[in-house]
Scaffold this motif. Structure first.
Motif, PDB file in Angstrom:
ATOM      1  N   UNK A  81       0.830  -1.203   0.000  1.00 23.36           N
ATOM      2  CA  UNK A  81       0.000   0.000   0.000  1.00 23.36           C
ATOM      3  C   UNK A  81       0.861   1.248   0.000  1.00 23.36           C
ATOM      4  N   UNK A  82       0.315   2.310  -0.542  1.00 15.57           N
ATOM      5  CA  UNK A  82       0.986   3.605  -0.541  1.00 15.57           C
ATOM      6  C   UNK A  82       1.009   4.125   0.898  1.00 15.57           C
ATOM      7  N   UNK A  83       2.171   4.394   1.464  1.00 15.59           N
ATOM      8  CA  UNK A  83       2.238   4.859   2.858  1.00 15.59           C
ATOM      9  C   UNK A  83       1.450   6.136   3.115  1.00 15.59           C
ATOM     10  N   UNK A  84       1.229   6.942   2.073  1.00 18.16           N
ATOM     11  CA  UNK A  84       0.562   8.232   2.256  1.00 18.16           C
ATOM     12  C   UNK A  84      -0.959   8.137   2.255  1.00 18.16           C
ATOM     13  N   UNK A  85      -1.510   6.945   2.059  1.00 16.80           N
ATOM     14  CA  UNK A  85      -2.962   6.810   2.108  1.00 16.80           C
ATOM     15  C   UNK A  85      -3.482   7.187   3.496  1.00 16.80           C
ATOM     16  N   UNK A  86      -4.737   7.656   3.621  1.00 17.57           N
ATOM     17  CA  UNK A  86      -5.256   8.110   4.920  1.00 17.57           C
ATOM     18  C   UNK A  86      -5.134   7.037   5.993  1.00 17.57           C
ATOM     19  N   UNK A  87      -4.728   7.398   7.200  1.00 22.99           N
ATOM     20  CA  UNK A  87      -4.555   6.422   8.278  1.00 22.99           C
ATOM     21  C   UNK A  87      -5.894   5.968   8.848  1.00 22.99           C
ATOM     22  N   UNK A 124      -8.057   3.209   0.850  1.00 19.80           N
ATOM     23  CA  UNK A 124      -7.293   2.119   1.465  1.00 19.80           C
ATOM     24  C   UNK A 124      -7.952   0.781   1.164  1.00 19.80           C
ATOM     25  N   UNK A 125      -9.265   0.736   1.316  1.00 18.33           N
ATOM     26  CA  UNK A 125      -9.992  -0.523   1.133  1.00 18.33           C
ATOM     27  C   UNK A 125      -9.894  -1.027  -0.306  1.00 18.33           C
ATOM     28  N   UNK A 126      -9.947  -0.123  -1.249  1.00  9.53           N
ATOM     29  CA  UNK A 126      -9.837  -0.564  -2.649  1.00  9.53           C
ATOM     30  C   UNK A 126      -8.395  -0.967  -2.970  1.00  9.53           C
ATOM     31  N   UNK A 127      -7.419  -0.226  -2.468  1.00  8.81           N
ATOM     32  CA  UNK A 127      -6.023  -0.584  -2.728  1.00  8.81           C
ATOM     33  C   UNK A 127      -5.662  -1.932  -2.109  1.00  8.81           C
ATOM     34  N   UNK A 128      -6.291  -2.243  -0.948  1.00  9.17           N
ATOM     35  CA  UNK A 128      -5.991  -3.503  -0.262  1.00  9.17           C
ATOM     36  C   UNK A 128      -6.807  -4.665  -0.808  1.00  9.17           C
ATOM     37  N   UNK A 129      -7.755  -4.407  -1.692  1.00  5.77           N
ATOM     38  CA  UNK A 129      -8.566  -5.481  -2.259  1.00  5.77           C
ATOM     39  C   UNK A 129      -9.758  -5.867  -1.424  1.00  5.77           C
ATOM     40  N   UNK A 130     -10.063  -5.091  -0.364  1.00  9.23           N
ATOM     41  CA  UNK A 130     -11.248  -5.391   0.459  1.00  9.23           C
ATOM     42  C   UNK A 130     -12.521  -5.096  -0.335  1.00  9.23           C
ATOM     43  N   UNK A 131     -12.534  -4.037  -1.099  1.00  5.06           N
ATOM     44  CA  UNK A 131     -13.671  -3.679  -1.949  1.00  5.06           C
ATOM     45  C   UNK A 131     -13.296  -4.028  -3.384  1.00  5.06           C
ATOM     46  N   UNK A 132     -14.053  -4.908  -4.025  1.00  5.23           N
ATOM     47  CA  UNK A 132     -13.715  -5.291  -5.408  1.00  5.23           C
ATOM     48  C   UNK A 132     -13.755  -4.090  -6.344  1.00  5.23           C
ATOM     49  N   UNK A 133     -12.879  -4.045  -7.325  1.00  4.16           N
ATOM     50  CA  UNK A 133     -12.849  -2.891  -8.242  1.00  4.16           C
ATOM     51  C   UNK A 133     -14.133  -2.729  -9.041  1.00  4.16           C
ATOM     52  N   UNK A 134     -14.872  -3.831  -9.281  1.00  7.58           N
ATOM     53  CA  UNK A 134     -16.091  -3.745 -10.090  1.00  7.58           C
ATOM     54  C   UNK A 134     -17.304  -3.271  -9.288  1.00  7.58           C
ATOM     55  N   UNK A 135     -17.170  -3.175  -7.931  1.00  6.28           N
ATOM     56  CA  UNK A 135     -18.296  -2.746  -7.099  1.00  6.28           C
ATOM     57  C   UNK A 135     -18.324  -1.222  -7.026  1.00  6.28           C
ATOM     58  N   UNK A 136     -19.381  -0.565  -7.573  1.00  7.26           N
ATOM     59  CA  UNK A 136     -19.421   0.908  -7.552  1.00  7.26           C
ATOM     60  C   UNK A 136     -19.717   1.434  -6.144  1.00  7.26           C
ATOM     61  N   UNK A 144     -29.180   2.454  16.282  1.00  9.79           N
ATOM     62  CA  UNK A 144     -30.067   1.533  15.590  1.00  9.79           C
ATOM     63  C   UNK A 144     -29.708   1.274  14.150  1.00  9.79           C
ATOM     64  N   UNK A 145     -28.815   2.072  13.561  1.00 10.43           N
ATOM     65  CA  UNK A 145     -28.450   1.917  12.152  1.00 10.43           C
ATOM     66  C   UNK A 145     -27.120   1.166  12.060  1.00 10.43           C
ATOM     67  N   UNK A 146     -27.098   0.075  11.294  1.00 12.88           N
ATOM     68  CA  UNK A 146     -25.878  -0.719  11.147  1.00 12.88           C
ATOM     69  C   UNK A 146     -25.693  -1.130   9.693  1.00 12.88           C
ATOM     70  N   UNK A 147     -24.451  -1.494   9.356  1.00 14.10           N
ATOM     71  CA  UNK A 147     -24.081  -1.834   7.982  1.00 14.10           C
ATOM     72  C   UNK A 147     -23.252  -3.117   7.998  1.00 14.10           C
ATOM     73  N   UNK A 148     -23.488  -3.950   7.005  1.00 12.56           N
ATOM     74  CA  UNK A 148     -22.662  -5.144   6.815  1.00 12.56           C
ATOM     75  C   UNK A 148     -22.215  -5.163   5.361  1.00 12.56           C
ATOM     76  N   UNK A 149     -20.893  -5.262   5.176  1.00 10.76           N
ATOM     77  CA  UNK A 149     -20.305  -5.139   3.841  1.00 10.76           C
ATOM     78  C   UNK A 149     -19.943  -6.511   3.281  1.00 10.76           C
ATOM     79  N   UNK A 150     -20.312  -6.717   2.026  1.00 14.66           N
ATOM     80  CA  UNK A 150     -19.999  -7.949   1.319  1.00 14.66           C
ATOM     81  C   UNK A 150     -19.382  -7.589  -0.035  1.00 14.66           C
ATOM     82  N   UNK A 151     -18.712  -8.528  -0.702  1.00 14.19           N
ATOM     83  CA  UNK A 151     -18.137  -8.227  -2.019  1.00 14.19           C
ATOM     84  C   UNK A 151     -19.174  -7.784  -3.047  1.00 14.19           C
TER      85      UNK A 151
END
Length: 492
Positions: A56-62, A74-86, A140-147
């Motif tokens: 990863x680029x060290x200068x990405x937001x911490x 960070x998430x896209x660079x690390x592959x957590x979020x697939x590139x095809x997911x808008x 009361x509001x929550x999120x669950x992330x999937x590919x």
């Protein structure tokens, strides 16, 4: 939706754009002074004070805060979020009983998103095929992330009646998720067989409805007030158990507009719209059948049209512009002629007028100042009590809302304006409802009363005049206004 414009804007949700690591299914551990983020097929780390470790680029937001929230880059660079997911950012508005979520969709093809509504025991869950990079922090509001996208879940406050709906919007593309969580119905006994009920109905937005409900045979209803005088409703009948505002009136002069009958005596003649009519039992509502006539100085009787029912000879009893081009208008006060003018004429309060063709040889020069000219009328069949308002909402268990047929202009504010409403309704069995509602239109109110089981209903004067009292206290809404007429209910 216009109702949401008045909501308290708690947070724009644009500034915060990090997702807590745990919401993404990432396991976080501290190893040799670095934070290590891991999930299936994913491994990356951050060294405080140094930055992200390769690749990863060290200068990405911490990472941010105790939750170690991560920026989308960070998430896209690390592959957590697939590139095809808008990505689609989220905005919201929150009120005491409503939450609106708006997903601003990116340019390009829009996937099929559902238009739906429903109920649940206090929660809703929606899945959207987008990555939401800025989830707001709301109880009361929550999120669950999937590919494949993001699951959004909301748990409403306990002890509330709950509904939700979703719908897409275009230009620009958006997806709206509304959650409503309102207080459950509340009923208070105010006399034997008579209750005050507060509840919400769904339009699909929640609409507050406050009704005095009187069991068959438990009630007595009478019109109250005084033509030409505006009063607070409790001043009209201080001992009444409940009071609802009555019919229309001229705000400057307090002249009632339409039929008003007390103990069989007309205090005001019909204008031409629906009226509530009764003899002591279950009321009915319709445009009254009415005959009117004048008696001229020679003692002869002449049938006339009345107000909104013009004829060759027409009597007018409501202040304003009267008469048609090509007519003469004789203005009278009581049973004496004041003057004759070419039409149209502005009729002042306290006077009435007779219009007739100007070229009619039988009437030209017939009436002179000081002559006797009397106006009479009779309902067919006669009733003991009546109060005109309108439009009619329900008749014989079916919608009967046709305001234009009652002389309301197509764009009349009385019909189109979203405002407080007042109505009288009844069931087939003889139960009586005095009704006020939150801001809506009479057509929407008609649909809701029908859904509640009304057999008949008529709208009374509404807007700022709409008000319901129970046991001397204003039950709904929160502000009162002096009016000219009202409907007073007593226990039988």
């Amino acid at each position: 939706m216009r109702r949401f414009l008045a909501f308290l804007l708690v947070l724009a949700s644009w500034a915060f754009a990090q997702v807590p690591a745990a919401w993404l299914g990432l396991h976080v551990s501290e190893q040799e002074g670095a934070w290590v983020f891991e999930a299936a097929g994913v491994h990356f780390s951050y060294v405080p004070g140094v930055g992200w470790a390769p690749p990863l680029d060290p200068a990405l937001p911490p990472p941010q805060g105790a939750e170690l929230a991560l920026d989308e880059r960070v998430l896209r660079a690390a592959g957590v979020v697939p590139p095809e997911l808008p990505s689609a950012r989220l905005r919201y508005r929150l009120a005491k009983d409503q939450l609106r979520l708006v997903l601003d969709l990116p340019p390009g093809p829009v996937p099929e998103l559902p238009r739906a509504d429903g109920e649940s025991p206090g929660w809703f869950t929606f899945f959207v095929p987008y990555f939401v990079p800025n989830p707001p922090r709301l109880d009361g509001l929550s999120f669950r992330y999937e590919p494949q996208g993001t699951e959004i879940r909301y748990l409403a406050p306990a002890g509330r009646v709950y509904r939700w709906r979703t719908f897409p919007l275009g230009e620009p593309a958006r997806f709206v998720m509304d959650a409503y969580f309102v207080t459950p119905p509340e009923e208070t006994r105010i006399a034997e067989g008579i209750v005050l009920r507060r509840e919400y109905v769904w339009t699909p937005e929640p609409l507050e409805l406050v009704r005095v409900i009187a069991r068959p045979g438990s009630w007595r209803l009478e019109p109250v007030g005084e033509p030409g005088k505006k009063q607070r409703l409790p001043e009209m009948a201080p001992d009444a158990l409940a009071l609802l505002n009555g019919g229309y009136y001229d705000p400057k002069t307090a002249t009632p507009i339409g039929l008003w009958v007390v103990d069989g005596v007309p205090l005001s003649l019909p204008y031409g719209r629906s009226a509530l009519m009764w003899d002591g039992g279950v009321p009915q509502a319709s445009v009254p059948t009415f005959k009117a006539w004048v008696v001229t100085p020679d003692g002869r009787t002449h049938p006339v049209g009345l107000n909104r029912w013009p004829a060759r000879l027409t009597a007018y009893t409501v202040p304003g512009r009267v008469g048609r081009a090509g007519e003469n208008v004789t203005v009278a006060q009581g049973d004496r002629v004041v003057h004759t003018y070419p039409a149209p004429v502005t009729l002042e309060p306290g006077y009435w007028a007779l219009a007739y063709p100007a070229d009619d040889p039988d009437w030209a020069g017939r009436l002179h100042p000081g002559d006797h000219l009397a106006l009479y009328g009779a309902l067919e069949p006669p009733v003991r009590y009546a109060l005109e308002a309108g439009p009619l909402l329900i008749q014989a268990g079916r919608l009967a809302y046709h305001p234009e047929a009652e002389g309301f202009a197509k764009d009349a504010p009385q019909i189109r304006k979203v405002t407080y409403q007042a109505a009288v309704a009844w069931t087939r069995e003889g139960e009586l409802w005095l009704v006020t509602s939150g801001k809506t239109t009479p057509g929407v109110l008609a649909e809701q009363l029908l859904a509640l089981g009304a057999w008949g209903a008529i709208r009374m004067d509404s807007g700022g005049s709409a008000q319901l009292y129970a046991q001397g206290e204003l039950a709904y809404p929160t502000q009162e206004r002096p009016v000219v007429s009202g409907l007073a209910l007593w226990p039988r």
